[in-house]
Design an enzyme around this catalytic site. Structure first.
Site, PDB file in Angstrom:
ATOM      1  N   LYS A 221       5.503   3.393  -7.093  1.00 39.77           N
ATOM      2  CA  LYS A 221       4.962   2.767  -5.895  1.00 39.77           C
ATOM      3  C   LYS A 221       6.074   2.748  -4.849  1.00 39.77           C
ATOM      4  O   LYS A 221       7.154   2.201  -5.090  1.00 39.77           O
ATOM      5  CB  LYS A 221       4.520   1.347  -6.219  1.00 39.77           C
ATOM      6  CG  LYS A 221       3.918   0.652  -5.029  1.00 39.77           C
ATOM      7  CD  LYS A 221       3.221  -0.602  -5.449  1.00 39.77           C
ATOM      8  CE  LYS A 221       2.512  -1.253  -4.293  1.00 39.77           C
ATOM      9  NZ  LYS A 221       1.869  -2.501  -4.719  1.00 39.77           N
ATOM     10  N   LYS A 275       1.489   6.021  -5.728  1.00 46.11           N
ATOM     11  CA  LYS A 275       0.964   5.251  -4.598  1.00 46.11           C
ATOM     12  C   LYS A 275       1.993   5.187  -3.490  1.00 46.11           C
ATOM     13  O   LYS A 275       3.136   4.849  -3.791  1.00 46.11           O
ATOM     14  CB  LYS A 275       0.618   3.846  -5.099  1.00 46.11           C
ATOM     15  CG  LYS A 275       0.112   2.910  -4.036  1.00 46.11           C
ATOM     16  CD  LYS A 275      -0.177   1.570  -4.657  1.00 46.11           C
ATOM     17  CE  LYS A 275      -0.661   0.608  -3.591  1.00 46.11           C
ATOM     18  NZ  LYS A 275      -0.885  -0.717  -4.114  1.00 46.11           N
TER      19      LYS A 275
HETATM   20  C1  PBG Z   1       0.806  -5.168  -3.622  1.00 46.25           C
HETATM   21  C2  PBG Z   1      -0.273  -4.192  -3.309  1.00 46.25           C
HETATM   22  C3  PBG Z   1      -0.237  -3.283  -2.261  1.00 46.25           C
HETATM   23  C4  PBG Z   1      -1.444  -2.585  -2.290  1.00 46.25           C
HETATM   24  C5  PBG Z   1      -2.177  -3.064  -3.373  1.00 46.25           C
HETATM   25  N1  PBG Z   1      -1.441  -4.055  -3.992  1.00 46.25           N
HETATM   26  C6  PBG Z   1       0.869  -2.960  -1.323  1.00 46.25           C
HETATM   27  C7  PBG Z   1       1.454  -4.013  -0.506  1.00 46.25           C
HETATM   28  O1  PBG Z   1       0.773  -4.880   0.057  1.00 46.25           O
HETATM   29  O2  PBG Z   1       2.682  -3.985  -0.408  1.00 46.25           O
HETATM   30  C8  PBG Z   1      -1.823  -1.537  -1.299  1.00 46.25           C
HETATM   31  C9  PBG Z   1      -3.194  -0.981  -1.411  1.00 46.25           C
HETATM   32  C10 PBG Z   1      -3.642  -0.264  -0.176  1.00 46.25           C
HETATM   33  O3  PBG Z   1      -2.896  -0.147   0.814  1.00 46.25           O
HETATM   34  O4  PBG Z   1      -4.779   0.194  -0.201  1.00 46.25           O
HETATM   35  N2  PBG Z   1       0.909  -5.508  -4.952  1.00 46.25           N
END
Ligand code: PBG
Length: 351
Positions: A221, A275
């Site tokens: 991520k 991601k």
């Molecule tokens: C954090 C989380 C994020 C996303 C899902 N869970 C990133 C964030 O806010 O830093 C992003 C999902 C998306 O952008 O569709 N645990």
């Protein structure tokens, strides 16, 4: 006589005038356009295909009844109360979408420094899991064990003196994973990027009788600008100060992503996720080649919103761009994609 008659072509290939270089001189007899010339031959040689089995649909859930709140930065995406989320789960199952990934937006009064509300077996995520499993047992439920929707600062971990503390967060995330499994989650997908979380979650699940619950690791991520609309959706946008660079991967790095994935596999991850998605196709390909694990991409909120916005403006054909982006994940080596387009694309594929 017409020199292009089949007889003339077959029997006597005329010599080329001296000095002229034809395309065949350059390419030999290989002409890649031969198989592109018709729809039937293009279909015959198509290497990758997108099917409904590739789709995981992320949805946002909130308290209340008959709530369907639009998210300004994500046209076509809504925060749903559980009763409506169940309806959408029924629709998804009918379309053949294999799984949902649920994310909550909880009231600010429930958020604190440590994200303790994630441990409430009756929080909106766990109630949503029970309700959906009850009504639509055939659909898979993936829950995120990260703390960010539950903390008052919007970070994925426990914040002490300006530092996201790793081990204490891992304990909390593991406890949350067990509670989510008890509510009926099929896959725990921790997105917090703390070190050691996969092993700790695996141990905790096993110790509590949840050997069959799988772990999809958000293995790679990246610290990314593409999460903006999601933060509006879960209500962390206004809370978050600074960035998440002390725990997400620097988006300049690729070897580090391989080491992260390797670590998560060693700790017991069943599936890997990359991601965001489209800007990281190189990472997907590297991980698939290196580990041959079930590999998924999260086409995140910003990627969705960009395609939607440009499509709405008529700058691109939104539908075609959606399909092209999703097929790109397959080409890069993905087994599936988390995408907000899931119901739209499933409907198209069905039709
Ligand atoms: C954090 C989380 C994020 C996303 C899902 N869970 C990133 C964030 O806010 O830093 C992003 C999902 C998306 O952008 O569709 N645990």
């Amino acid at each position: 006589m017409n020199k292009f008659t089949p007889t003339a072509m077959n029997k006597f290939t005329p010599a080329k005038p001296a000095g002229a270089r034809s395309v065949d001189d350059i390419t030999g007899s290989r002409r890649l356009r031969r198989m592109r010339k018709a729809d039937w031959s293009r279909r015959l040689v198509q290497e990758n295909r997108l099917t409904v089995d590739d789709l995981i649909w992320p949805i946002f859930v909130v308290d209340g009844r008959q709530v369907r709140e639009p998210i300004a930065a994500m046209p076509g995406v809504f925060r749903l109360s559980i009763d409506l989320a169940v309806k959408e789960a029924e629709r998804a199952a009918k379309l053949g979408i294999p799984a949902l990934a649920t994310f909550p937006n909880v009231d600010i009064s429930l958020r604190d420094q440590t994200g303790s509300h994630i441990l409430d077996p009756d929080n909106v995520i766990n109630r949503a899991t029970r309700a959906i499993k009850d009504a639509v047992p055939e659909i898979g439920i993936i829950t995120d064990a990260a703390l960010d929707p539950f903390t008052s600062h919007g970070h994925d971990g426990i914040l002490r003196d300006g530092i996201i503390v790793n081990d204490e967060t891992v304990e909390q995330v593991s406890a949350a994973a067990v509670i989510q499994a008890a509510a009926g989650a099929d896959i725990i997908a921790p997105s917090d990027m703390m070190d050691g979380r996969i092993g700790a979650i695996r141990d905790a699940l096993d110790a509590n009788g949840f050997q069959e619950v799988a772990i999809m690791s958000y293995a790679t991520k990246f610290a990314s600008a593409f999460y903006g609309p999601y933060r509006e959706a879960v209500g962390t946008a206004g809370l978050l100060k600074g960035d998440k660079k002390t725990y997400y991967i620097d988006h300049a790095n690729s070897d580090e992503a391989v080491r992260e994935a390797e670590q998560d596999i060693a700790e017991g991850a069943d599936m890997l996720m990359v991601k965001p998605g489209l800007p990281y196709l190189d990472i997907i390909r590297r991980l698939k080649d290196e580990f041959q694990m079930p590999t998924f991409a999260y086409q995140v909120s910003g990627e969705y919103s960009m395609i939607k916005a440009a499509g709405a403006n008529g700058w691109i054909d939104g539908e075609k761009a959606m399909l092209e982006s999703l097929l790109a994940f397959k080409r890069a080596g993905c087994d599936g994609i988390l995408t907000y387009f899931a119901p739209e694309v499933a409907t198209m594929l069905k039709g």
